[in-house]
Design an enzyme around this catalytic site. Structure first.
Site, PDB file in Angstrom:
ATOM      1  N   HIS A  30      13.496  16.343  28.826  1.00 24.07           N
ATOM      2  CA  HIS A  30      12.319  15.844  29.538  1.00 24.07           C
ATOM      3  C   HIS A  30      11.699  14.727  28.705  1.00 24.07           C
ATOM      4  CE1 HIS A  30       7.988  16.576  31.136  1.00 24.07           C
ATOM      5  NE2 HIS A  30       8.566  15.534  31.718  1.00 24.07           N
ATOM      6  N   ASN A  81       5.026  20.532  31.807  1.00 25.67           N
ATOM      7  CA  ASN A  81       4.614  20.380  33.197  1.00 25.67           C
ATOM      8  C   ASN A  81       4.137  21.665  33.855  1.00 25.67           C
ATOM      9  OD1 ASN A  81       4.777  17.666  33.310  1.00 25.67           O
ATOM     10  ND2 ASN A  81       6.843  17.588  34.121  1.00 25.67           N
ATOM     11  N   GLU A 140      11.100  17.188  25.341  1.00 26.56           N
ATOM     12  CA  GLU A 140      11.493  18.595  25.441  1.00 26.56           C
ATOM     13  C   GLU A 140      13.017  18.640  25.593  1.00 26.56           C
ATOM     14  OE1 GLU A 140       8.166  21.184  27.634  1.00 26.56           O
ATOM     15  OE2 GLU A 140       8.716  19.404  28.770  1.00 26.56           O
ATOM     16  N   SER A 193      11.538  16.709  35.167  1.00 25.94           N
ATOM     17  CA  SER A 193      10.225  17.179  34.750  1.00 25.94           C
ATOM     18  C   SER A 193       9.946  18.605  35.194  1.00 25.94           C
ATOM     19  CB  SER A 193       9.135  16.249  35.297  1.00 25.94           C
ATOM     20  OG  SER A 193       9.214  16.170  36.703  1.00 25.94           O
TER      21      SER A 193
END
Length: 297
Positions: free
Chosen positions: A137, A187, A149, A116
């Site tokens: 991700h 994130n 992602e 992450s």
């Protein structure tokens, strides 16, 4: 279909293994703790049986579980074409793991780092195959989320990236291409939001339920930031914020002390039964859940 090894049988690894097996892949699920593997397999069976209740497809749990082999020995991943790593967002632990993965995996296997926040190029530096390391991700819960992602490292080849893209497509995932940077896109924004929401609770500005109600009612978010923290895992939120803070050396990523206290207290969210809210055995929040929090200061 591809033979895939999933390393790490926590919340994310369990979800990835389930998603792969539901889509017909043969999966090896590995964790250093045998009981963790057993719990993960039990959770996958339960998730499959309950899938239709949460808008998912009708799933034969026995058929899905028949495609998954659990174990604790990295030698089990020797025949896997793709190895997906899902362990805790902790650099020291990843530094210990990747040389072992490198030695045990087939020389042509592609490594997928499900992280992450940690940059993919940094993870790839732990291996002898940086050209075959790709970042993905995944979002939680993995079987229910339609997009991820997709992040190449500095040395990642187009061939490795395409192999992972094809695997994601077979899993029903839309791959959103993002350049390699700590926290990527999601994130860099989400962890700041959750961390600041935790500060609101820590400082007594509002309790968790009020913070989340503002985001649901005023902005139309299906979940508030602290409900999201409990879903992801409060400990995972803390580790991710710490990675961002260390990497960018920017005070805006300073971790909220309440996240540290909750992590130390074992209040990790849904997976532990308590976080910013209390949860029953089915994962539903319980009335009066704000009492789950330790004293803010």
């Amino acid at each position: 279909m591809t033979n895939v090894a999933v390393v790490g049988a926590g919340v994310m690894g369990t979800g990835v293994a389930q998603n792969l097996a539901q889509r017909g892949h043969t999966v090896v699920l590995i964790d250093r703790d045998a009981q963790t593997v057993e719990r993960a397999l039990a959770r996958i069976g339960l998730n499959c049986r309950l899938s239709h209740m949460f808008g998912g497809p009708e799933t034969d749990s026995e058929e899905v579980l028949s495609r998954i082999t659990g174990g604790t020995d990295l030698a089990l991943l020797a025949d896997s074409e793709v190895v997906i790593e899902n362990i805790t967002e902790n650099w020291e632990l990843k530094s210990e793991l990747y040389p072992g993965l490198d030695a045990a995996a087939h020389p042509d296997a592609v490594f997928v780092a499900n992280t992450s926040a940690i940059p993919i190029t940094r993870i790839a530096s732990l291996t002898s195959r940086p050209e075959r390391v790709v970042g993905v991700h995944f979002m939680n819960p993995v079987p229910m989320k339609p997009a991820v992602e997709l992040i190449p490292g500095h040395h990642t080849t187009p061939e490795a990236l395409e192999r992972v893209r094809n695997l994601l497509d077979s899993m029903g995932k839309k791959a959103i291409d993002v350049n390699d940077a700590c926290g990527f896109v999601s994130n860099r924004v989400l962890m700041l939001t959750v961390n600041e929401a935790a500060f609101l609770v820590h400082e007594g500005v509002a309790d968790a339920e009020t913070v989340d109600e503002v985001f649901r009612s005023c902005f139309g978010h299906p979940m508030g930031p602290l409900e999201t923290a409990d879903l992801i895992g409060v400990d995972t939120i803390l580790y991710s914020v710490e990675v961002l803070h260390e990497h960018y050396a920017d005070s805006k990523y300073r971790p909220c002390p309440l996240l540290k206290k909750m992590t130390d207290a074992g209040l990790h969210g849904r997976k532990s039964g308590q976080g910013f809210y209390r949860y029953d055995g089915s994962g539903a929040a319980v009335t009066g859940s704000r009492d789950a929090l330790p004293a803010a200061r």
